[in-house]
Design an enzyme around this catalytic site. Structure first.
Site, PDB file in Angstrom:
ATOM      1  N   ASN A 212      21.429  53.067 -24.006  1.00 15.23           N
ATOM      2  CA  ASN A 212      22.421  53.866 -24.300  1.00 15.23           C
ATOM      3  C   ASN A 212      23.916  53.830 -24.009  1.00 15.23           C
ATOM      4  OD1 ASN A 212      23.030  56.984 -24.702  1.00 15.23           O
ATOM      5  ND2 ASN A 212      20.721  57.214 -24.544  1.00 15.23           N
ATOM      6  N   ARG A 213      24.765  54.706 -23.826  1.00 14.39           N
ATOM      7  CA  ARG A 213      26.431  54.469 -23.773  1.00 14.39           C
ATOM      8  C   ARG A 213      26.903  54.102 -22.251  1.00 14.39           C
ATOM      9  NH1 ARG A 213      24.398  57.842 -27.597  1.00 14.39           N
ATOM     10  NH2 ARG A 213      25.290  57.461 -29.867  1.00 14.39           N
TER      11      ARG A 213
ATOM     12  N   HIS B 222      23.462  50.743 -26.528  1.00 14.09           N
ATOM     13  CA  HIS B 222      22.443  49.859 -26.471  1.00 14.09           C
ATOM     14  C   HIS B 222      22.841  48.410 -26.464  1.00 14.09           C
ATOM     15  CE1 HIS B 222      20.309  53.217 -27.199  1.00 14.09           C
ATOM     16  NE2 HIS B 222      20.261  53.588 -28.247  1.00 14.09           N
TER      17      HIS B 222
ATOM     18  N   HIS C 184      12.797  51.724 -27.637  1.00 12.15           N
ATOM     19  CA  HIS C 184      13.415  52.653 -28.670  1.00 12.15           C
ATOM     20  C   HIS C 184      12.449  52.900 -29.579  1.00 12.15           C
ATOM     21  CE1 HIS C 184      16.474  54.767 -30.790  1.00 12.15           C
ATOM     22  NE2 HIS C 184      17.456  54.496 -29.754  1.00 12.15           N
TER      23      HIS C 184
ATOM     24  N   TYR D  40      10.369  55.327 -31.992  1.00 13.74           N
ATOM     25  CA  TYR D  40      10.279  56.538 -32.664  1.00 13.74           C
ATOM     26  C   TYR D  40       8.857  56.818 -32.786  1.00 13.74           C
ATOM     27  CZ  TYR D  40      15.281  55.941 -33.755  1.00 13.74           C
ATOM     28  OH  TYR D  40      16.532  55.699 -33.736  1.00 13.74           O
TER      29      TYR D  40
ATOM     30  N   ASP E 125      20.063  64.784 -28.864  1.00 14.85           N
ATOM     31  CA  ASP E 125      20.625  63.281 -28.630  1.00 14.85           C
ATOM     32  C   ASP E 125      20.969  63.324 -26.987  1.00 14.85           C
ATOM     33  OD1 ASP E 125      21.193  60.660 -28.765  1.00 14.85           O
ATOM     34  OD2 ASP E 125      22.294  60.864 -30.673  1.00 14.85           O
TER      35      ASP E 125
ATOM     36  N   GLU F 127      13.170  58.092 -25.166  1.00  5.64           N
ATOM     37  CA  GLU F 127      13.582  56.570 -24.273  1.00  5.64           C
ATOM     38  C   GLU F 127      13.391  56.904 -22.987  1.00  5.64           C
ATOM     39  OE1 GLU F 127      17.328  55.489 -26.459  1.00  5.64           O
ATOM     40  OE2 GLU F 127      16.694  57.244 -27.883  1.00  5.64           O
TER      41      GLU F 127
HETATM   42  C1  GLA Z   1      20.160  56.401 -29.339  1.00  5.19           C
HETATM   43  C2  GLA Z   1      21.562  57.139 -29.427  1.00  5.19           C
HETATM   44  C3  GLA Z   1      21.794  57.687 -30.699  1.00  5.19           C
HETATM   45  C4  GLA Z   1      21.464  56.786 -31.797  1.00  5.19           C
HETATM   46  C5  GLA Z   1      20.240  55.960 -31.711  1.00  5.19           C
HETATM   47  C6  GLA Z   1      20.370  54.624 -32.508  1.00  5.19           C
HETATM   48  O1  GLA Z   1      19.165  57.072 -29.235  1.00  5.19           O
HETATM   49  O2  GLA Z   1      21.463  58.047 -28.452  1.00  5.19           O
HETATM   50  O3  GLA Z   1      22.876  58.406 -30.654  1.00  5.19           O
HETATM   51  O4  GLA Z   1      22.793  55.780 -31.586  1.00  5.19           O
HETATM   52  O5  GLA Z   1      20.156  55.568 -30.282  1.00  5.19           O
HETATM   53  O6  GLA Z   1      20.398  55.162 -33.942  1.00  5.19           O
END
Ligand code: GLA
Length: 342
Positions: free
Chosen positions: A74-75, A100, A177, A179, A250, A307
Site C-alpha cells: 500500500n501507500r 506497493h 495481492h 483477487y 479501496d 489484502e
Molecule cells: C491497491 C491499491 C489500489 C490499486 C491496486 C492495484 O489495492 O490500494 O489503489 O493501486 O492496489 O491496482
C-alpha cells in the site's frame, strides 16, 4: 508441474503449480505471484483467482494480480519516512507517493525457487518456497533484506508464510495481492454479487491520493459495514464521500482478530475464509482493473482484492502500528485462504 509463463526482461518465466486434489494453485517466479487458484467443486475445478498467462503483460499491467508485495504494501505518503532519526526517500510511483514498494517493487523481480525437485519437468508438489534478496537502498528502503516465501497446501487451505530478515532496522509489510471472484474468475463477469463479511468494526478513511487521514471510523451506518454478509457491490454506487474518493472500495479495515473475512458465491457455492496475523485488511473492489489477463480484458470490478496488511501509510501515521523489522531479528507473517462449500 511447471509451465512456461512468457518472458520478463529477456529471461524465461515460469508458473509452478502446486496441487493436492482439493486445490491447484499456480505461482509465478516473477513476483512470487498467485496466477490462479482452482478449487474443487462437485462439478470439477473452478478458478476463483484471476491471473495472466504472460509474465511481461502481467508485470506491466499495474494490477498486482496475486503479487507478493514488498517491501511495504500500500501507500507511503510523500514517498518518505523517518526511522532512527534518519529520513529515507523512496521511489514515487503513485503521484507523490510510494505504492506497493515503488516502481521496481517485488512484483517486478524474479524470485529464486528453492523447493527441491521443482526445476524438473515431472515435479509435483504441494509446497513451494521462493526467496528474494533485496539490497540495502532498494527503492530507498534501508537494510539488506532476505525474504523467504512459502506457499503450502493443507486440505482445502492455501497457507502463505513470509519470513524476512534485515541487517538494519527497516520497514517490512508484505501482502498477497490476490483477487477473487468466487463465482468463477472471468474477464467480463462482475464480482459485485459475491457475499462478503469483514470482521472489522472500524475502517480508516482516506483523503487525497488515497492516503489515510489517520482517523479510525466506525463502519456502523456507512457503506463500509460488512459486519454481516452483504453483496460486495450492494452499496458500492451509493453517494458517499469515501466511496467517491476511491471510485468504490479501496480502504483498510481494522481487524478484530485473526479471522479477517469470509466471502462466498451463491452461484458456485464456493466459500473463502481469510486468516492473518497482520492488523488490517485492505478491501479493493477492482475499480481500476483493466488490461489483458489470461481470460481476456479484465473489466473493472471483475474481481476484488482482500489484502491482509499493515495499515496503509503506517510508516507516517504515528497512531497506526508501524511495520518495524529490527536489525538481525527474523520476522514471520502469515496469510491463510481456506476454501469450503456454502
Ligand atoms: C491497491 C491499491 C489500489 C490499486 C491496486 C492495484 O489495492 O490500494 O489503489 O493501486 O492496489 O491496482
Amino acid at each position: 508441474m511447471i509451465k512456461p509463463f512468457g518472458e520478463w526482461r529477456g529471461k524465461p518465466a515460469h508458473i509452478y503449480e502446486i496441487s493436492n486434489g482439493s486445490l491447484s494453485v499456480g505461482i509465478s517466479d516473477v513476483g512470487a505471484a498467485v496466477q490462479y487458484i482452482k478449487v474443487k467443486t462437485p462439478s470439477g475445478f473452478t478458478d476463483v483467482c484471476p491471473g495472466f498467462d504472460d509474465a511481461g503483460e502481467w508485470a506491466k499491467s499495474g494490477t498486482y494480480l496475486g503479487a507478493t508485495v514488498g517491501r511495504v504494501a500500500n501507500r507511503i505518503s510523500g514517498a518518505k519516512f523517518s526511522l532512527g532519526g534518519k529520513t529515507y526517500n523512496l521511489s514515487r510511483n503513485d503521484g507523490q507517493n510510494c505504492l506497493h514498494g515503488g516502481i521496481e517493487g517485488f512484483d517486478k523481480k524474479f524470485f529464486k525457487v528453492l523447493t527441491e525437485g521443482a526445476q524438473g519437468d515431472d515435479w509435483h508438489g504441494n509446497m513451494l518456497q521462493l526467496s528474494l534478496f533485496s539490497p540495502d537502498g532498494d527503492m530507498g528502503f534501508p537494510g539488506n533484506l532476505n525474504l523467504l516465501v512459502t506457499y503450502k497446501l493443507e486440505g482445502s487451505s492455501l497457507g502463505i508464510i513470509y519470513k524476512a530478515r534485515s541487517d538494519k532496522d527497516t520497514l517490512w509489510a508484505p501482502t498477497c495481492h490476490a483477487y477473487f471472484n468466487l463465482g468463477g474468475a472471468s474477464a467480463a463477469a462482475s464480482s459485485c454479487g459475491d457475499m462478503l463479511r469483514i470482521n472489522a468494526d472500524c475502517f480508516t478513511p482516506s483523503g487525497a491520493g488515497l492516503i489515510p487521514t489517520g482517523e479510525v471510523r466506525r463502519v456502523e451506518g456507512t457503506p463500509f459495514d460488512f459486519r454481516d454478509f452483504r453483496a460486495m457491490g450492494e452499496r458500492i454506487d451509493e453517494k458517499d464521500e469515501q466511496l467517491a474518493i476511491a471510485g468504490g472500495y479501496d480502504h483498510n479495515f481494522v481487524l478484530r482478530g485473526e479471522h479477517a473475512a469470509c466471502a462466498f458465491s451463491r452461484e458456485s457455492g464456493i466459500k473463502l475464509d481469510i486468516y492473518t496475523d497482520m492488523p488490517g485488511l485492505h478491501f479493493y473492489s477492482g475499480n481500476f482493473l483493466g488490461g489483458n489477463s489470461a481470460f481476456g480484458a479484465l473489466a473493472p470490478r471483475a474481481a476484488y482484492a482482500l489484502e491482509a496488511q499493515f495499515f496503509s501509510d503506517a510508516a507516517n501515521i504515528p497512531s497506526f502500528e508501524k511495520p518495524l523489522l529490527k536489525a538481525g531479528e527474523g520476522q514471520t507473517h502469515r496469510i491463510e485462504y481456506k476454501f469450503g462449500r456454502v
